[in-house]
Design an enzyme around this catalytic site. Structure first.
Site, PDB file in Angstrom:
ATOM      1  N   ALA A  83       0.832  -1.315   0.042  1.00 43.52           N
ATOM      2  CA  ALA A  83      -0.066   0.024  -0.002  1.00 43.52           C
ATOM      3  C   ALA A  83       0.809   1.232  -0.017  1.00 43.52           C
ATOM      4  O   ALA A  83       1.656   1.427   0.821  1.00 43.52           O
ATOM      5  CB  ALA A  83      -0.951  -0.073   1.127  1.00 43.52           C
ATOM      6  N   THR A 101       0.248   8.656   3.812  1.00 40.49           N
ATOM      7  CA  THR A 101       0.345   6.943   3.593  1.00 40.49           C
ATOM      8  C   THR A 101       1.369   6.271   3.656  1.00 40.49           C
ATOM      9  O   THR A 101       1.589   5.115   4.317  1.00 40.49           O
ATOM     10  CB  THR A 101      -0.296   6.800   2.226  1.00 40.49           C
ATOM     11  OG1 THR A 101      -1.659   7.348   1.922  1.00 40.49           O
ATOM     12  CG2 THR A 101      -0.547   5.232   1.810  1.00 40.49           C
ATOM     13  N   THR A 134      10.978   1.001  -3.586  1.00 41.29           N
ATOM     14  CA  THR A 134      11.172   1.437  -4.990  1.00 41.29           C
ATOM     15  C   THR A 134      12.901   1.846  -5.370  1.00 41.29           C
ATOM     16  O   THR A 134      13.397   2.156  -4.296  1.00 41.29           O
ATOM     17  CB  THR A 134      10.351   2.480  -5.355  1.00 41.29           C
ATOM     18  OG1 THR A 134      10.772   3.071  -6.582  1.00 41.29           O
ATOM     19  CG2 THR A 134      10.749   3.769  -4.411  1.00 41.29           C
ATOM     20  N   ASP A 135      12.978   1.425  -6.284  1.00 39.55           N
ATOM     21  CA  ASP A 135      14.376   2.180  -6.609  1.00 39.55           C
ATOM     22  C   ASP A 135      14.607   3.549  -6.695  1.00 39.55           C
ATOM     23  O   ASP A 135      15.673   4.155  -6.727  1.00 39.55           O
ATOM     24  CB  ASP A 135      14.960   1.614  -8.130  1.00 39.55           C
ATOM     25  CG  ASP A 135      13.973   1.850  -9.249  1.00 39.55           C
ATOM     26  OD1 ASP A 135      12.899   2.649  -9.090  1.00 39.55           O
ATOM     27  OD2 ASP A 135      14.271   1.695 -10.562  1.00 39.55           O
ATOM     28  N   GLU A 136      13.631   4.414  -6.583  1.00 40.53           N
ATOM     29  CA  GLU A 136      13.599   5.794  -6.666  1.00 40.53           C
ATOM     30  C   GLU A 136      14.300   6.201  -5.471  1.00 40.53           C
ATOM     31  O   GLU A 136      14.812   7.571  -5.438  1.00 40.53           O
ATOM     32  CB  GLU A 136      12.271   6.183  -6.978  1.00 40.53           C
ATOM     33  CG  GLU A 136      11.826   6.091  -8.211  1.00 40.53           C
ATOM     34  CD  GLU A 136      10.342   6.786  -8.797  1.00 40.53           C
ATOM     35  OE1 GLU A 136      10.545   8.214  -8.448  1.00 40.53           O
ATOM     36  OE2 GLU A 136       9.760   6.344  -9.324  1.00 40.53           O
ATOM     37  N   TYR A 160       7.755  11.686  -3.364  1.00 38.48           N
ATOM     38  CA  TYR A 160       7.143  10.359  -3.368  1.00 38.48           C
ATOM     39  C   TYR A 160       8.655   9.547  -3.018  1.00 38.48           C
ATOM     40  O   TYR A 160       8.353   8.438  -2.090  1.00 38.48           O
ATOM     41  CB  TYR A 160       6.716   9.946  -4.723  1.00 38.48           C
ATOM     42  CG  TYR A 160       6.920   8.252  -4.975  1.00 38.48           C
ATOM     43  CD1 TYR A 160       6.145   7.522  -4.074  1.00 38.48           C
ATOM     44  CD2 TYR A 160       7.626   7.737  -5.912  1.00 38.48           C
ATOM     45  CE1 TYR A 160       5.976   6.135  -4.331  1.00 38.48           C
ATOM     46  CE2 TYR A 160       7.835   6.348  -6.039  1.00 38.48           C
ATOM     47  CZ  TYR A 160       6.913   5.511  -5.357  1.00 38.48           C
ATOM     48  OH  TYR A 160       7.169   4.058  -5.508  1.00 38.48           O
ATOM     49  N   ALA A 162      11.232  10.467  -1.351  1.00 33.86           N
ATOM     50  CA  ALA A 162      11.551  10.739   0.016  1.00 33.86           C
ATOM     51  C   ALA A 162      10.539   9.897   1.030  1.00 33.86           C
ATOM     52  O   ALA A 162      11.125   9.427   1.942  1.00 33.86           O
ATOM     53  CB  ALA A 162      11.322  12.275   0.202  1.00 33.86           C
ATOM     54  N   SER A 163       9.221   9.888   0.625  1.00 34.40           N
ATOM     55  CA  SER A 163       8.355   9.268   1.670  1.00 34.40           C
ATOM     56  C   SER A 163       8.631   7.787   1.789  1.00 34.40           C
ATOM     57  O   SER A 163       8.453   7.187   2.498  1.00 34.40           O
ATOM     58  CB  SER A 163       6.964   9.504   1.281  1.00 34.40           C
ATOM     59  OG  SER A 163       6.800   8.989   0.078  1.00 34.40           O
ATOM     60  N   LYS A 164       9.013   7.264   0.562  1.00 35.68           N
ATOM     61  CA  LYS A 164       9.390   5.775   0.683  1.00 35.68           C
ATOM     62  C   LYS A 164      10.647   5.534   1.459  1.00 35.68           C
ATOM     63  O   LYS A 164      10.960   4.498   2.125  1.00 35.68           O
ATOM     64  CB  LYS A 164       9.474   5.336  -0.906  1.00 35.68           C
ATOM     65  CG  LYS A 164       8.273   5.243  -1.518  1.00 35.68           C
ATOM     66  CD  LYS A 164       7.243   4.062  -0.805  1.00 35.68           C
ATOM     67  CE  LYS A 164       7.664   2.763  -1.061  1.00 35.68           C
ATOM     68  NZ  LYS A 164       6.541   1.746  -0.479  1.00 35.68           N
ATOM     69  N   LYS A 199      -0.004   5.524 -15.645  1.00 37.82           N
ATOM     70  CA  LYS A 199       1.214   5.177 -15.648  1.00 37.82           C
ATOM     71  C   LYS A 199       1.486   4.839 -17.113  1.00 37.82           C
ATOM     72  O   LYS A 199       0.876   4.656 -18.007  1.00 37.82           O
ATOM     73  CB  LYS A 199       1.758   3.637 -15.033  1.00 37.82           C
ATOM     74  CG  LYS A 199       1.458   3.914 -13.539  1.00 37.82           C
ATOM     75  CD  LYS A 199       2.306   5.097 -12.971  1.00 37.82           C
ATOM     76  CE  LYS A 199       2.169   5.203 -11.100  1.00 37.82           C
ATOM     77  NZ  LYS A 199       3.035   4.263 -10.625  1.00 37.82           N
ATOM     78  N   TYR A 217       7.603  13.581 -21.506  1.00 37.14           N
ATOM     79  CA  TYR A 217       8.427  14.813 -20.749  1.00 37.14           C
ATOM     80  C   TYR A 217       9.521  15.131 -21.316  1.00 37.14           C
ATOM     81  O   TYR A 217      10.390  14.031 -21.879  1.00 37.14           O
ATOM     82  CB  TYR A 217       8.681  14.360 -19.554  1.00 37.14           C
ATOM     83  CG  TYR A 217       7.426  14.457 -18.590  1.00 37.14           C
ATOM     84  CD1 TYR A 217       6.628  15.451 -18.322  1.00 37.14           C
ATOM     85  CD2 TYR A 217       6.952  13.266 -17.890  1.00 37.14           C
ATOM     86  CE1 TYR A 217       5.471  15.705 -17.577  1.00 37.14           C
ATOM     87  CE2 TYR A 217       5.771  13.216 -16.862  1.00 37.14           C
ATOM     88  CZ  TYR A 217       5.272  14.426 -16.846  1.00 37.14           C
ATOM     89  OH  TYR A 217       3.905  14.641 -15.941  1.00 37.14           O
ATOM     90  N   ASN A 259      12.255   6.257 -22.295  1.00 34.31           N
ATOM     91  CA  ASN A 259      11.216   6.394 -22.355  1.00 34.31           C
ATOM     92  C   ASN A 259      10.737   6.587 -23.781  1.00 34.31           C
ATOM     93  O   ASN A 259       9.469   6.149 -24.220  1.00 34.31           O
ATOM     94  CB  ASN A 259      10.375   7.577 -21.684  1.00 34.31           C
ATOM     95  CG  ASN A 259      10.441   7.371 -20.094  1.00 34.31           C
ATOM     96  OD1 ASN A 259      10.754   6.116 -19.629  1.00 34.31           O
ATOM     97  ND2 ASN A 259      10.342   8.496 -19.483  1.00 34.31           N
ATOM     98  N   ARG A 305       8.870  17.581 -16.296  1.00 39.53           N
ATOM     99  CA  ARG A 305       8.421  17.576 -14.885  1.00 39.53           C
ATOM    100  C   ARG A 305       9.677  17.975 -13.958  1.00 39.53           C
ATOM    101  O   ARG A 305      10.727  17.923 -14.249  1.00 39.53           O
ATOM    102  CB  ARG A 305       7.705  16.637 -14.341  1.00 39.53           C
ATOM    103  CG  ARG A 305       8.642  15.276 -13.974  1.00 39.53           C
ATOM    104  CD  ARG A 305       7.771  14.105 -13.566  1.00 39.53           C
ATOM    105  NE  ARG A 305       8.692  13.067 -13.246  1.00 39.53           N
ATOM    106  CZ  ARG A 305       7.940  11.732 -13.322  1.00 39.53           C
ATOM    107  NH1 ARG A 305       6.753  11.623 -13.587  1.00 39.53           N
ATOM    108  NH2 ARG A 305       8.745  10.726 -12.878  1.00 39.53           N
TER     109      ARG A 305
END
Length: 369
Positions: A83, A101, A134-136, A160, A162-164, A199, A217, A259, A305
């Site tokens: 989640a 979350t 995530t790899d991010e 996102y 940073a939160s993960k 996505k 992008y 991409n 972005r």
């Protein structure tokens, strides 16, 4: 027999994991906890709703009391935590939901697991809390830099990511401080069935079929490593079965693409499908091929972005050498399977985007959990 709690099990990867696990482990019990926010879709779980080993509960992972109740009622021994708010663009526009979350919610789960597994003497001591990341969290790579390993320092560049990263650290803290038996995994970009159409891959397929622009992008040369979602599920299965407590594992597809190349490939594949099956022209009259032009004509470059990471790449050496993981799906076969699924399931896409329908579907389960 394992008893799993899968958070975010109505989302893209979570739903695929539920299908995967119940197929390969038919005697295990799987409980899904999902708040059914915009990316959660009960339609993705309909094939397993009648399975006596499956239970769906609509609820928030930040509701510690509810999670404790489920852990006790179902005698859960394994939590697989999917989640999350996961869309970078949305995190830039509204980071608060991501902190709530991905950080507060993850901590609530950890508290519940500690309270039940480490403080409740009636519950089995053997347990596992697996956190899907995530790899991010590792930041961005230049084109000539080596891929991320589990030892790569964290350098998140979006709210996102940073939160993960924050939730990763909290999971580790609960292992080091309280002895909670945890494992973590960091995956590259997933693709496959049941992915919400915001996505890249499902968005492009849907837009081509509807004759809508394909937004790219910047120059479109951002590089991502692509992993078929069932291979991701297989990697998590190996970690749950053989992984060492307290360890982190990178799960990647070893399959880097720009991409823009992904988008042009999808354009060509969709055009080829229309050429081979004329019935698609009647089914999707707004698609470029139905009008005698190439799907590539829809490609539209838009402003890049903020904080757009240039490249992600996963080094899978650790999970390959220690657990025997290797992606089994080639990109050539996986992307065709994915395209065929979306061609055959556009109703699912339409229902996923129809918030009135999703609200109605969600309400059917408000009093059935």
């Amino acid at each position: 027999m394992k008893k799993l709690l899968v958070t975010g099990g109505a989302g893209f990867i979570g739903a695929n994991f539920v299908h995967y696990w119940l197929t390969l482990h038919p005697n295990d019990n799987v409980t899904v906890l999902d708040a059914l926010t915009y990316a959660g879709n009960l339609g993705s779980l309909m094939p397993v709703m009648a399975n006596p080993h499956f239970r769906f509960v609509k609820g928030d992972i930040a509701n510690t009391a509810l999670v404790e109740q489920l852990l006790l009622e179902e005698r859960i021994d394994t939590v697989v935590h999917f989640a999350a708010e996961s869309h970078v663009d949305r995190s830039i526009l509204g980071p608060d939901a991501f902190v709530q979350t991905n950080v507060v919610g993850a901590h609530s789960l950890l508290k519940a697991a500690r309270n039940v597994w480490l403080k409740e003497p009636a519950h089995p001591l053997s347990h596992r809390f697996h956190h899907v990341s995530t790899d991010e969290v590792y930041g961005s790579l230049e084109s000539d830099e080596p891929a991320f390993t589990e030892a790569t320092p964290y350098q998140p560049n979006s709210p996102y990511a940073a939160s993960k990263a924050a939730s990763d650290h909290m999971v580790r803290a609960y292992y080091q401080t309280y002895g909670l038996q945890v494992t973590l995994s960091h995956c590259s970009n997933n693709y496959g069935y049941y992915q919400y159409p915001e996505k890249l891959i499902p968005l492009c397929i849907h837009h081509i079929l509807q004759g809508k622009p394909l937004p790219i992008y910047g120059d479109g040369k951002q590089i991502r490593d692509w992993l078929f979602v069932e291979d991701h599920c297989r990697g998590i299965e190996l970690i749950l079965q053989q992984g060492h407590v307290g360890e982190s594992y990178n799960i990647g597809g070893m399959n880097e693409w720009q991409n823009i190349d992904i988008v042009t490939l999808l354009c060509d594949l969709v055009d080829a499908e229309f050429a081979a099956a004329p019935v698609l022209t009647k089914r999707y009259p707004n698609a470029p091929y139905a009008k005698g032009i190439s799907a590539r004509s829809l490609i539209t470059h838009v402003q890049d972005r903020a904080g757009h990471d240039r490249r992600y790449a996963i080094d899978c050496t650790k999970i390959e050498k220690t657990l025997g993981f290797k992606p089994t799906e080639s990109f050539a076969s996986g992307i065709r399977k994915t395209l065929h699924w979306y061609l055959d399931n556009q109703r699912w896409v339409e229902e996923a985007e129809n918030r009135d329908y999703q609200t109605w579907l969600s309400q059917q389960y408000d009093n059935r959990s």
